[in-house]
Design a protein around this motif. Structure first.
Motif, PDB file in Angstrom:
ATOM      1  N   LEU A  59       0.823  -1.214   0.000  1.00 25.84           N
ATOM      2  CA  LEU A  59       0.000   0.000   0.000  1.00 25.84           C
ATOM      3  C   LEU A  59       0.855   1.261   0.000  1.00 25.84           C
ATOM      4  CD1 LEU A  59      -2.966   0.992   0.150  1.00 25.84           C
ATOM      5  CD2 LEU A  59      -2.666   1.068   2.621  1.00 25.84           C
ATOM      6  N   THR A  60       2.021   1.206   0.612  1.00 26.41           N
ATOM      7  CA  THR A  60       2.880   2.388   0.704  1.00 26.41           C
ATOM      8  C   THR A  60       3.839   2.536  -0.474  1.00 26.41           C
ATOM      9  OG1 THR A  60       4.547   1.203   2.000  1.00 26.41           O
ATOM     10  CG2 THR A  60       2.784   2.315   3.230  1.00 26.41           C
ATOM     11  N   ASP A  61       3.791   1.604  -1.410  1.00 20.21           N
ATOM     12  CA  ASP A  61       4.685   1.640  -2.567  1.00 20.21           C
ATOM     13  C   ASP A  61       4.202   2.686  -3.574  1.00 20.21           C
ATOM     14  OD1 ASP A  61       6.054   1.129  -5.011  1.00 20.21           O
ATOM     15  OD2 ASP A  61       6.323  -0.969  -4.465  1.00 20.21           O
ATOM     16  N   PRO A  62       5.049   3.634  -3.950  1.00 23.77           N
ATOM     17  CA  PRO A  62       4.630   4.673  -4.902  1.00 23.77           C
ATOM     18  C   PRO A  62       4.348   4.140  -6.318  1.00 23.77           C
ATOM     19  CG  PRO A  62       6.961   4.924  -4.350  1.00 23.77           C
ATOM     20  CD  PRO A  62       6.412   3.839  -3.468  1.00 23.77           C
ATOM     21  N   LYS A  63       4.769   2.937  -6.622  1.00 21.86           N
ATOM     22  CA  LYS A  63       4.524   2.360  -7.948  1.00 21.86           C
ATOM     23  C   LYS A  63       3.106   1.795  -8.084  1.00 21.86           C
ATOM     24  CE  LYS A  63       9.300   1.245  -8.902  1.00 21.86           C
ATOM     25  NZ  LYS A  63      10.285   0.211  -9.148  1.00 21.86           N
ATOM     26  N   ILE A  64       2.374   1.760  -6.987  1.00 23.97           N
ATOM     27  CA  ILE A  64       1.014   1.216  -7.001  1.00 23.97           C
ATOM     28  C   ILE A  64       0.038   2.336  -7.363  1.00 23.97           C
ATOM     29  CG2 ILE A  64      -0.751   0.041  -5.641  1.00 23.97           C
ATOM     30  CD1 ILE A  64       1.759  -1.650  -6.079  1.00 23.97           C
ATOM     31  N   ASP A  65      -0.787   2.089  -8.378  1.00 23.85           N
ATOM     32  CA  ASP A  65      -1.754   3.093  -8.828  1.00 23.85           C
ATOM     33  C   ASP A  65      -2.906   3.243  -7.824  1.00 23.85           C
ATOM     34  OD1 ASP A  65      -4.279   1.449 -10.153  1.00 23.85           O
ATOM     35  OD2 ASP A  65      -2.381   0.353 -10.211  1.00 23.85           O
ATOM     36  N   LYS A  66      -3.678   4.300  -8.002  1.00 24.31           N
ATOM     37  CA  LYS A  66      -4.745   4.650  -7.057  1.00 24.31           C
ATOM     38  C   LYS A  66      -5.819   3.564  -6.935  1.00 24.31           C
ATOM     39  CE  LYS A  66      -7.872   8.354  -5.789  1.00 24.31           C
ATOM     40  NZ  LYS A  66      -8.328   9.708  -6.062  1.00 24.31           N
ATOM     41  N   LYS A  67      -6.258   3.004  -8.064  1.00 27.85           N
ATOM     42  CA  LYS A  67      -7.301   1.967  -8.004  1.00 27.85           C
ATOM     43  C   LYS A  67      -6.795   0.732  -7.263  1.00 27.85           C
ATOM     44  CE  LYS A  67     -10.172   3.112 -11.931  1.00 27.85           C
ATOM     45  NZ  LYS A  67     -10.775   2.645 -13.175  1.00 27.85           N
ATOM     46  N   SER A  68      -5.559   0.355  -7.509  1.00 29.45           N
ATOM     47  CA  SER A  68      -4.993  -0.806  -6.812  1.00 29.45           C
ATOM     48  C   SER A  68      -4.842  -0.512  -5.328  1.00 29.45           C
ATOM     49  CB  SER A  68      -3.635  -1.186  -7.419  1.00 29.45           C
ATOM     50  OG  SER A  68      -3.783  -1.598  -8.762  1.00 29.45           O
ATOM     51  N   ARG A  69      -4.435   0.713  -4.995  1.00 31.34           N
ATOM     52  CA  ARG A  69      -4.319   1.101  -3.572  1.00 31.34           C
ATOM     53  C   ARG A  69      -5.667   1.012  -2.876  1.00 31.34           C
ATOM     54  NH1 ARG A  69       0.425   4.380  -2.078  1.00 31.34           N
ATOM     55  NH2 ARG A  69       1.536   4.774  -4.005  1.00 31.34           N
ATOM     56  N   THR A  70      -6.706   1.421  -3.567  1.00 38.52           N
ATOM     57  CA  THR A  70      -8.048   1.356  -2.987  1.00 38.52           C
ATOM     58  C   THR A  70      -8.428  -0.092  -2.687  1.00 38.52           C
ATOM     59  OG1 THR A  70      -8.705   3.360  -4.157  1.00 38.52           O
ATOM     60  CG2 THR A  70     -10.474   1.926  -3.369  1.00 38.52           C
ATOM     61  N   LEU A  71      -8.163  -0.976  -3.621  1.00 36.45           N
ATOM     62  CA  LEU A  71      -8.462  -2.397  -3.421  1.00 36.45           C
ATOM     63  C   LEU A  71      -7.623  -2.976  -2.282  1.00 36.45           C
ATOM     64  CD1 LEU A  71     -10.070  -4.827  -4.428  1.00 36.45           C
ATOM     65  CD2 LEU A  71      -8.256  -5.246  -6.089  1.00 36.45           C
ATOM     66  N   ILE A  72      -6.353  -2.633  -2.249  1.00 33.20           N
ATOM     67  CA  ILE A  72      -5.468  -3.110  -1.176  1.00 33.20           C
ATOM     68  C   ILE A  72      -5.947  -2.571   0.173  1.00 33.20           C
ATOM     69  CG2 ILE A  72      -3.123  -2.965  -0.235  1.00 33.20           C
ATOM     70  CD1 ILE A  72      -2.169  -2.854  -3.237  1.00 33.20           C
ATOM     71  N   GLY A  73      -6.273  -1.282   0.213  1.00 35.40           N
ATOM     72  CA  GLY A  73      -6.766  -0.673   1.457  1.00 35.40           C
ATOM     73  C   GLY A  73      -8.045  -1.328   1.950  1.00 35.40           C
ATOM     74  N   ALA A  74      -8.935  -1.658   1.017  1.00 35.45           N
ATOM     75  CA  ALA A  74     -10.186  -2.326   1.401  1.00 35.45           C
ATOM     76  C   ALA A  74      -9.907  -3.713   1.976  1.00 35.45           C
ATOM     77  CB  ALA A  74     -11.106  -2.435   0.189  1.00 35.45           C
ATOM     78  N   SER A  75      -8.934  -4.412   1.410  1.00 35.89           N
ATOM     79  CA  SER A  75      -8.631  -5.752   1.941  1.00 35.89           C
ATOM     80  C   SER A  75      -7.967  -5.671   3.312  1.00 35.89           C
ATOM     81  CB  SER A  75      -7.782  -6.555   0.948  1.00 35.89           C
ATOM     82  OG  SER A  75      -6.517  -5.973   0.782  1.00 35.89           O
ATOM     83  N   ILE A  76      -7.163  -4.641   3.549  1.00 38.75           N
ATOM     84  CA  ILE A  76      -6.569  -4.440   4.879  1.00 38.75           C
ATOM     85  C   ILE A  76      -7.673  -4.146   5.886  1.00 38.75           C
ATOM     86  CG2 ILE A  76      -5.114  -2.916   6.279  1.00 38.75           C
ATOM     87  CD1 ILE A  76      -3.329  -2.601   3.742  1.00 38.75           C
ATOM     88  N   ALA A  77      -8.594  -3.275   5.502  1.00 39.61           N
ATOM     89  CA  ALA A  77      -9.709  -2.948   6.390  1.00 39.61           C
ATOM     90  C   ALA A  77     -10.538  -4.197   6.693  1.00 39.61           C
ATOM     91  CB  ALA A  77     -10.582  -1.871   5.762  1.00 39.61           C
ATOM     92  N   TYR A  78     -10.730  -5.056   5.695  1.00 42.78           N
ATOM     93  CA  TYR A  78     -11.484  -6.297   5.900  1.00 42.78           C
ATOM     94  C   TYR A  78     -10.799  -7.182   6.935  1.00 42.78           C
ATOM     95  CZ  TYR A  78     -14.290 -10.400   4.869  1.00 42.78           C
ATOM     96  OH  TYR A  78     -15.137 -11.468   4.982  1.00 42.78           O
ATOM     97  N   PHE A  79      -9.481  -7.233   6.893  1.00 41.59           N
ATOM     98  CA  PHE A  79      -8.732  -8.021   7.872  1.00 41.59           C
ATOM     99  C   PHE A  79      -9.023  -7.574   9.294  1.00 41.59           C
ATOM    100  CE2 PHE A  79      -5.594  -9.962   4.966  1.00 41.59           C
ATOM    101  CZ  PHE A  79      -5.273 -11.104   5.659  1.00 41.59           C
TER     102      PHE A  79
END
Length: 165
Positions: A59-79
């Protein structure tokens, strides 16, 4: 962990670290218990903390685009949410199976979009990441069949896949 950071809708770095430490401690306790030793999913549950850590670092990697960050953030929140499809409060460590399936889906989705190098550099697990994802994918149908609202999960995954294309 009751409050989410309102600007990103994911837990703060300290909350994530606390969750990771608690998750590791629970895992060790479960694996030494009688039911943990007998569970056919034990070998997969061992990947839960590593996948959580991978999601946080990615999630903190600058190479990750916004849509992917949103998906990653949602999965972290789900955890970290106390209530989900297979609640840990009711099922114990086995309740992390749905989190594991979702994390695997998210990591696979982001890897397919951005390439494995972007994700693999954050992996700290003992096994190779692609091997871990393959092992989990092999049992994911069995895991999702235990989720009472399986069709809701399937629709979520399908919707998120289309958004990332």
């Amino acid at each position: 962990m009751n409050r989410l950071n309102t600007s990103t809708q994911i837990p703060s770095e300290q909350e994530q670290q606390d969750f990771y430490k608690k998750l590791r401690a629970k895992l060790v306790s479960y694996l030494t218990s009688k039911s943990g030793k007998k569970s056919k999913f034990t070998q997969y549950l061992m990947f839960v903390p590593d996948l959580f850590h991978l999601l946080v670092k990615t999630l903190t990697d600058p190479k990750i685009d916004k849509k992917s960050r949103t998906l990653i953030g949602a999965s972290i929140a789900y955890f970290v949410m106390p209530v989900d499809f297979l609640p840990e409060g009711l099922l114990g460590f086995g309740g992390y199976l749905d989190d594991l399936v979702i994390a695997t889906f998210v990591v696979n989705t982001v890897m397919n979009k951005l390439g494995p190098d972007v994700i693999e550099k954050h992996w700290t697990g003992d096994d190779k990441l692609l091997n871990v994802l393959q092992k989990i994918a092999e049992v994911s149908d069995e895991v999702t069949s235990k989720i009472p609202v399986k069709s809701v999960l399937a629709r979520f995954i399908k919707h998120e896949s289309k958004d990332l294309e």
